[in-house]
Design a protein around this motif. Structure first.
Motif, PDB file in Angstrom:
ATOM      1  N   ARG A   1       0.851  -1.192   0.000  1.00  0.00           N
ATOM      2  CA  ARG A   1       0.000   0.000   0.000  1.00  0.00           C
ATOM      3  C   ARG A   1       0.890   1.247   0.000  1.00  0.00           C
ATOM      4  NH1 ARG A   1      -5.368  -1.165  -0.897  1.00  0.00           N
ATOM      5  NH2 ARG A   1      -5.856   0.856   0.079  1.00  0.00           N
ATOM      6  N   PRO A   2       1.604   1.484  -1.090  1.00  0.00           N
ATOM      7  CA  PRO A   2       2.502   2.644  -1.126  1.00  0.00           C
ATOM      8  C   PRO A   2       1.717   3.945  -1.271  1.00  0.00           C
ATOM      9  CG  PRO A   2       2.454   1.597  -3.269  1.00  0.00           C
ATOM     10  CD  PRO A   2       1.631   0.725  -2.357  1.00  0.00           C
ATOM     11  N   GLU A   3       2.355   5.028  -0.854  1.00  0.00           N
ATOM     12  CA  GLU A   3       1.776   6.351  -1.082  1.00  0.00           C
ATOM     13  C   GLU A   3       2.262   6.944  -2.397  1.00  0.00           C
ATOM     14  OE1 GLU A   3       2.528   8.792   2.301  1.00  0.00           O
ATOM     15  OE2 GLU A   3       1.174   7.671   3.610  1.00  0.00           O
ATOM     16  N   SER A   4       3.450   6.521  -2.819  1.00  0.00           N
ATOM     17  CA  SER A   4       4.002   7.038  -4.072  1.00  0.00           C
ATOM     18  C   SER A   4       4.796   5.946  -4.777  1.00  0.00           C
ATOM     19  CB  SER A   4       4.887   8.260  -3.801  1.00  0.00           C
ATOM     20  OG  SER A   4       5.889   7.934  -2.856  1.00  0.00           O
TER      21      SER A   4
ATOM     22  N   ARG B   1       0.308   0.893 -17.966  1.00  0.00           N
ATOM     23  CA  ARG B   1      -1.133   1.115 -17.861  1.00  0.00           C
ATOM     24  C   ARG B   1      -1.707   0.373 -16.646  1.00  0.00           C
ATOM     25  NH1 ARG B   1      -2.404  -0.510 -22.614  1.00  0.00           N
ATOM     26  NH2 ARG B   1      -2.600   1.510 -23.651  1.00  0.00           N
ATOM     27  N   GLN B   2      -1.262  -0.864 -16.445  1.00  0.00           N
ATOM     28  CA  GLN B   2      -1.764  -1.639 -15.312  1.00  0.00           C
ATOM     29  C   GLN B   2      -1.313  -1.033 -13.988  1.00  0.00           C
ATOM     30  OE1 GLN B   2      -1.281  -5.893 -15.593  1.00  0.00           O
ATOM     31  NE2 GLN B   2      -1.566  -6.212 -13.391  1.00  0.00           N
ATOM     32  N   LEU B   3      -0.095  -0.538 -13.940  1.00  0.00           N
ATOM     33  CA  LEU B   3       0.410   0.063 -12.704  1.00  0.00           C
ATOM     34  C   LEU B   3      -0.321   1.364 -12.370  1.00  0.00           C
ATOM     35  CD1 LEU B   3       4.209  -0.622 -13.210  1.00  0.00           C
ATOM     36  CD2 LEU B   3       2.773  -1.583 -11.407  1.00  0.00           C
ATOM     37  N   ILE B   4      -0.677   2.126 -13.384  1.00  0.00           N
ATOM     38  CA  ILE B   4      -1.438   3.354 -13.145  1.00  0.00           C
ATOM     39  C   ILE B   4      -2.807   3.017 -12.558  1.00  0.00           C
ATOM     40  CG2 ILE B   4      -2.594   5.287 -14.293  1.00  0.00           C
ATOM     41  CD1 ILE B   4      -0.193   5.379 -16.238  1.00  0.00           C
ATOM     42  N   ALA B   5      -3.453   1.999 -13.120  1.00  0.00           N
ATOM     43  CA  ALA B   5      -4.763   1.588 -12.594  1.00  0.00           C
ATOM     44  C   ALA B   5      -4.643   1.068 -11.167  1.00  0.00           C
ATOM     45  CB  ALA B   5      -5.362   0.524 -13.506  1.00  0.00           C
ATOM     46  N   TRP B   6      -3.599   0.296 -10.907  1.00  0.00           N
ATOM     47  CA  TRP B   6      -3.389  -0.235  -9.553  1.00  0.00           C
ATOM     48  C   TRP B   6      -3.135   0.889  -8.557  1.00  0.00           C
ATOM     49  CZ3 TRP B   6       1.401  -0.044  -6.866  1.00  0.00           C
ATOM     50  CH2 TRP B   6       1.397  -0.704  -5.636  1.00  0.00           C
ATOM     51  N   ALA B   7      -2.300   1.854  -8.950  1.00  0.00           N
ATOM     52  CA  ALA B   7      -1.988   2.970  -8.063  1.00  0.00           C
ATOM     53  C   ALA B   7      -3.252   3.749  -7.711  1.00  0.00           C
ATOM     54  CB  ALA B   7      -0.956   3.888  -8.712  1.00  0.00           C
ATOM     55  N   GLU B   8      -4.140   3.896  -8.673  1.00  0.00           N
ATOM     56  CA  GLU B   8      -5.396   4.588  -8.407  1.00  0.00           C
ATOM     57  C   GLU B   8      -6.237   3.812  -7.390  1.00  0.00           C
ATOM     58  OE1 GLU B   8      -9.312   6.283 -10.831  1.00  0.00           O
ATOM     59  OE2 GLU B   8      -7.575   5.505 -11.921  1.00  0.00           O
ATOM     60  N   ARG B   9      -6.239   2.475  -7.505  1.00  0.00           N
ATOM     61  CA  ARG B   9      -7.037   1.664  -6.575  1.00  0.00           C
ATOM     62  C   ARG B   9      -6.508   1.744  -5.150  1.00  0.00           C
ATOM     63  NH1 ARG B   9      -6.701  -2.111 -10.799  1.00  0.00           N
ATOM     64  NH2 ARG B   9      -5.199  -3.382  -9.644  1.00  0.00           N
ATOM     65  N   VAL B  10      -5.175   1.780  -4.995  1.00  0.00           N
ATOM     66  CA  VAL B  10      -4.602   1.783  -3.643  1.00  0.00           C
ATOM     67  C   VAL B  10      -4.344   3.195  -3.130  1.00  0.00           C
ATOM     68  CG1 VAL B  10      -3.567  -0.489  -3.989  1.00  0.00           C
ATOM     69  CG2 VAL B  10      -2.192   1.559  -4.439  1.00  0.00           C
ATOM     70  N   GLY B  11      -4.668   4.190  -3.951  1.00  0.00           N
ATOM     71  CA  GLY B  11      -4.508   5.573  -3.513  1.00  0.00           C
ATOM     72  C   GLY B  11      -3.084   6.069  -3.537  1.00  0.00           C
TER      73      GLY B  11
ATOM     74  N   ARG C   1       0.252   7.925  -5.482  1.00  0.00           N
ATOM     75  CA  ARG C   1       0.672   8.851  -6.534  1.00  0.00           C
ATOM     76  C   ARG C   1       1.712   8.151  -7.406  1.00  0.00           C
ATOM     77  NH1 ARG C   1       0.500  11.280  -1.739  1.00  0.00           N
ATOM     78  NH2 ARG C   1       2.749  11.029  -1.386  1.00  0.00           N
ATOM     79  N   ILE C   2       1.587   8.275  -8.713  1.00  0.00           N
ATOM     80  CA  ILE C   2       2.487   7.548  -9.606  1.00  0.00           C
ATOM     81  C   ILE C   2       3.325   8.532 -10.418  1.00  0.00           C
ATOM     82  CG2 ILE C   2       0.896   7.306 -11.584  1.00  0.00           C
ATOM     83  CD1 ILE C   2       1.977   4.277 -11.588  1.00  0.00           C
ATOM     84  N   HIS C   3       4.601   8.204 -10.563  1.00  0.00           N
ATOM     85  CA  HIS C   3       5.551   9.082 -11.248  1.00  0.00           C
ATOM     86  C   HIS C   3       6.295   8.294 -12.324  1.00  0.00           C
ATOM     87  CE1 HIS C   3       4.867  12.003  -8.074  1.00  0.00           C
ATOM     88  NE2 HIS C   3       5.188  11.097  -7.165  1.00  0.00           N
ATOM     89  N   PRO C   4       5.947   8.493 -13.603  1.00  0.00           N
ATOM     90  CA  PRO C   4       6.698   7.834 -14.677  1.00  0.00           C
ATOM     91  C   PRO C   4       8.117   8.406 -14.770  1.00  0.00           C
ATOM     92  CG  PRO C   4       4.562   8.649 -15.447  1.00  0.00           C
ATOM     93  CD  PRO C   4       4.809   9.262 -14.113  1.00  0.00           C
ATOM     94  N   VAL C   5       9.057   7.525 -15.095  1.00  0.00           N
ATOM     95  CA  VAL C   5      10.451   7.938 -15.291  1.00  0.00           C
ATOM     96  C   VAL C   5      10.932   7.376 -16.619  1.00  0.00           C
ATOM     97  CG1 VAL C   5      12.811   7.813 -14.415  1.00  0.00           C
ATOM     98  CG2 VAL C   5      10.904   8.000 -12.809  1.00  0.00           C
ATOM     99  N   HIS C   6      11.405   8.267 -17.491  1.00  0.00           N
ATOM    100  CA  HIS C   6      11.969   7.846 -18.776  1.00  0.00           C
ATOM    101  C   HIS C   6      12.866   8.965 -19.280  1.00  0.00           C
ATOM    102  CE1 HIS C   6      12.408   6.530 -22.920  1.00  0.00           C
ATOM    103  NE2 HIS C   6      11.920   5.347 -22.537  1.00  0.00           N
ATOM    104  N   PRO C   7      14.032   8.653 -19.823  1.00  0.00           N
ATOM    105  CA  PRO C   7      14.987   9.716 -20.197  1.00  0.00           C
ATOM    106  C   PRO C   7      14.569  10.565 -21.387  1.00  0.00           C
ATOM    107  CG  PRO C   7      15.823   7.572 -20.839  1.00  0.00           C
ATOM    108  CD  PRO C   7      14.609   7.315 -19.995  1.00  0.00           C
TER     109      PRO C   7
END
Length: 744
Positions: free
Chosen positions: A61-64, A83-93, A95-101
């Motif tokens: 249950r991460p916060e970020s 896409r799946q991780l974004i949906a999961w993060a929304e379910r557990v509340g 904040r999600i931060h994509p990282v790509h150079p």
């Protein structure tokens, strides 16, 4: 921004992300260092006595969350995962931060060029990169708590992969974060139903697909709380998750699919924690056969361990081992939801005498207790069941009573019997309306009782309303589809509660400091050498284990004098550091009763040794002990668990029958006695064909002393074999007639 002085992603990392097409499938440690408390709580061999329980709350249950290597380009593997991780993060509340150079945004979210540019400290980093090692080193600087590595190509691929995993593991250990993987998957981020209540199953798997049957139990109304896909276990391992789940109040049972254990000691400490908390652990462990073990190693790069040791260790610490995924589902579901049994008695209730008899045979053979109902109870049942039908157990109602008001009366009367803890009703096929009424009566009775009601719905179709709605709609009835799975689950349920009711952690009594025996034994050890029989027996004497009266001699005249002191008849044996099976070389003479026989035997033994080029330290002249039961007690080193203690039938029987039981130290007297009852030849100790009962107490004492030796000598003792240990008639003790010891 966090870590502004840490710089951006390295050029090498940028190239790896772009060159690998953002595939998450590529390459990771040993568990993090034990806590300060664990460093203090160690046994005499320096091994921990308590499981380190990782705080995994922020993993599940991460916060970020940072997704490193995130993508929204259709057709790429990372895109679906992102896409799946974004949906999961929304379910557990979270904040999600994509990282790509190279991406300014991913799915409309601001994308950061590097870990160092993240706007906050994150709890969890998901690594969608080919080589996670450089990223782990960058994450360490930002104090990330957890990371997940999907990459493959590590220990599961061979020596080079194992070396890469070791480097990754070392980096993780230095970093202070905890890593799941590598070679793991998205199962931890599945969508779990939140409309189910009651105790839940927590799932641990090393192969994600093997957890699907347990995951789909949610469709039958069984709650699932967590799924930990451990992969190669470079850091976080099965034991970590067992320890964590055993402390979670919502977890009613832990279901595991294990291909290889990373560390045997860690697993036992975790199982011990679960047992102390009364949380059942049900496991499928691959590796019963040579083929299974080989395939498991190729998949996860783990040692599977000698399966007999794994099996014994699991049983010793209350882990319920099952064979199939269907058994894993049914057993875990029953153990998670059923209340504590009020009695061990099982009653079989059916509408067919044949069904009841068939199931009762199978249940009795499996070790379930089917008590005969009292005369008073049988008379009560015959109020509603014809007199000519058997109601002693199994209870045959003849069919018709289930169709009216009598059906519920019968079930309630059975459940009211104090000797009954479980009622099992096999319904071999739907026979409406009779089977519909029976199913409803069973559900209603179960709701009104604290006792376990099990139903076997034998229809291969499984679409019937009585099954789908009535039985599966009940949280109190345990429904099965096969006789075998029901018996396995009920046996595990009753056995688990018996085990935990009297459970005391063996680690509580493990020796912390060396005994005086250890100091004596150390002086006898010869690193890298096999001890002679004479020296091995001195080792036994150091630990208070009785050996025959004997003397080591180097001349025929000395042998005659020794025989007089030992007392005729005697046994003479060659003694040397390279001797194993002396009998096969003719280096044992028994039943010698005169000085002339002693001289002849001495000459013959030394001649054979000279001919066979076997160096001797002398000839043993030993007391002859004849009357007793020959047993074997020994110590071996297991790759996973360290020293193990074995007891079995001795003499040549150990090689012919392979009748032995194993335990992993530490263990108490109860386990030492349980080892003996596991032996097929246990009856020999009780006395057969007029022989007196053997001194079982003395045998148990020897086993416990050998365990102490195994714990204290640890890695110094590679192998010990007492064969035979002659167990004399009750009250007369046990004598180690021969011994072999190999030092490490």
């Amino acid at each position: 921004m966090l870590g502004s002085t840490h710089g951006t992603l390295t050029t090498d990392f940028r190239a790896r992300v772009e060159a690998c097409g953002e595939s998450p499938r590529t390459a990771v440690h040993s568990s993090a260092a034990p806590s300060a408390d664990d460093a203090v709580a160690v046994d005499v061999s320096g091994r921990p006595l308590h499981a380190d329980v990782p705080d995994l709350d922020r993993f599940f249950r991460p916060e970020s969350v940072a997704v490193i290597g995130a993508s929204d380009t259709e057709g790429r593997a990372n895109t679906g995962i992102t896409r799946q991780l974004i949906a999961w993060a929304e379910r557990v509340g979270a904040r999600i931060h994509p990282v790509h150079p190279t991406r300014p945004t991913v799915f409309g979210l601001t994308c950061h060029a590097s870990v160092a540019e993240l706007p906050e400290q994150v709890d969890l980093a998901v690594l969608l990169v080919a080589d996670p090692l450089p990223v782990i080193e960058e994450l360490a600087e930002t104090k990330v708590k957890f990371a997940v590595a999907f990459a493959s190509g590590f220990a599961e691929t061979g020596d080079a992969g194992a070396a890469a995993q070791a480097r990754l593991g070392a980096a993780v250990q230095r970093s202070g974060l905890r890593l799941l993987g590598p070679n793991t998957n998205l199962n931890a981020f599945e969508e779990f139903r939140d409309d189910l209540d009651g105790p839940a199953i927590a799932l641990i798997t090393q192969s994600g697909h093997q957890g699907r049957p347990v995951y789909t139990l949610q469709e039958l109304g069984i709650r699932l709380s967590h799924w930990a896909p451990t992969g190669n276990e470079a850091d976080l391992e099965t034991a970590d998750f067992i320890s964590y789940f055993a402390e979670r109040p919502e977890v009613g049972a832990i279901a595991c699919y294990v291909e290889g254990l990373k560390d045997g000691r860690s697993f036992l400490l975790a199982a011990d924690r679960a047992a102390r908390n009364g949380v059942p652990v049900v496991a499928v462990k691959v590796g019963r056969t040579e083929t299974g073990a080989r395939m498991a190693a190729s998949h996860t790069g783990k040692l599977t361990g000698a399966d007999t040791v794994v099996d014994a260790a699991m049983r010793q610490f209350g882990v319920i081992r099952v064979d199939g995924l269907d058994e894993l589902q049914d057993t875990a579901a029953l153990l998670a939801r059923a209340r504590k049994p009020q009695a061990d008695g099982v009653v079989v209730y059916s509408i067919s005498g044949g069904t009841g008899a068939h199931f009762s045979d199978l249940a009795t053979e499996a070790g379930l207790t089917l008590p005969t109902l009292s005369e008073a109870k049988q008379s009560e049942l015959h109020q509603w069941i014809p007199e000519y039908l058997n109601v002693a157990n199994p209870v045959d109602n003849g069919g018709h009573p289930v169709g009216d008001w009598r059906g519920r009366k019968i079930i309630d009367a059975i459940l009211a019997d104090p000797s009954v803890g479980v009622l099992i009703c096999p319904i071999t096929g739907p026979f409406p309306p009779m089977s519909d009424k029976l199913a409803q009566d069973l559900v209603d009775a179960a709701e009104a009782s604290d006792k376990l009601v099990c139903v076997i719905w034998g229809s291969p179709v499984g679409t019937e309303d009585a099954y789908r709605t009535t039985l599966l709609g009940s949280s109190r009835v345990a429904t099965f589809r096969t006789f075998g799975n029901c018996i396995t689950a009920v046996r595990a349920y009753l056995g688990h509660h018996r085990f935990t009711a009297g459970y005391r952690s063996p680690f509580e009594d493990a020796p912390r400091t060396p005994s005086p025996s250890y100091r004596k034994a150390q002086a006898l050890m010869r690193p890298g050498q096999q001890l002679s029989e004479h020296a091995a027996k001195q080792l036994l004497r150091a630990y208070g284990i009785r050996v025959p009266r004997e003397q080591l001699v180097t001349s025929a005249a000395a042998a005659v004098r020794a025989a007089g002191l030992v007392g005729y008849p005697v046994v003479m044996k060659a003694s040397g550091p390279q001797l194993g099976h002396k009998t096969e070389l003719g280096l044992v003479k028994i039943g010698l009763t005169s000085a002339s026989q002693i001289r002849d035997a001495y000459r013959e033994l030394t001649d054979i040794a000279r001919y066979e080029n076997v160096p001797l330290d002398g000839i043993l002249v030993c007391q002859m002990v004849e009357r007793g039961v020959e047993m074997v007690v020994g110590v071996t080193q297991d790759d996973l668990f360290g020293p193990t203690v074995t007891v079995g039938l001795g003499g040549v029987l150990v090689e012919v029958l392979h009748d032995a039981a194993v335990r992993v130290p530490p263990f108490g007297e109860d386990q030492a006695r349980a080892m003996l009852t596991e032996l097929r030849g246990h009856a020999l100790l009780e006395g057969v064909r007029g022989a007196p009962p053997a001194d079982v107490d003395a045998l148990v004492e020897v086993v416990l002393r050998i365990q102490r030796m195994a714990l204290e000598l640890g890695d110094e003792l590679s192998e010990l074999d007492i064969n035979p240990l002659m167990v004399l008639p009750r009250g007369q003790g046990a004598v180690a007639l021969d011994a072999l010891a190999i030092c490490r």
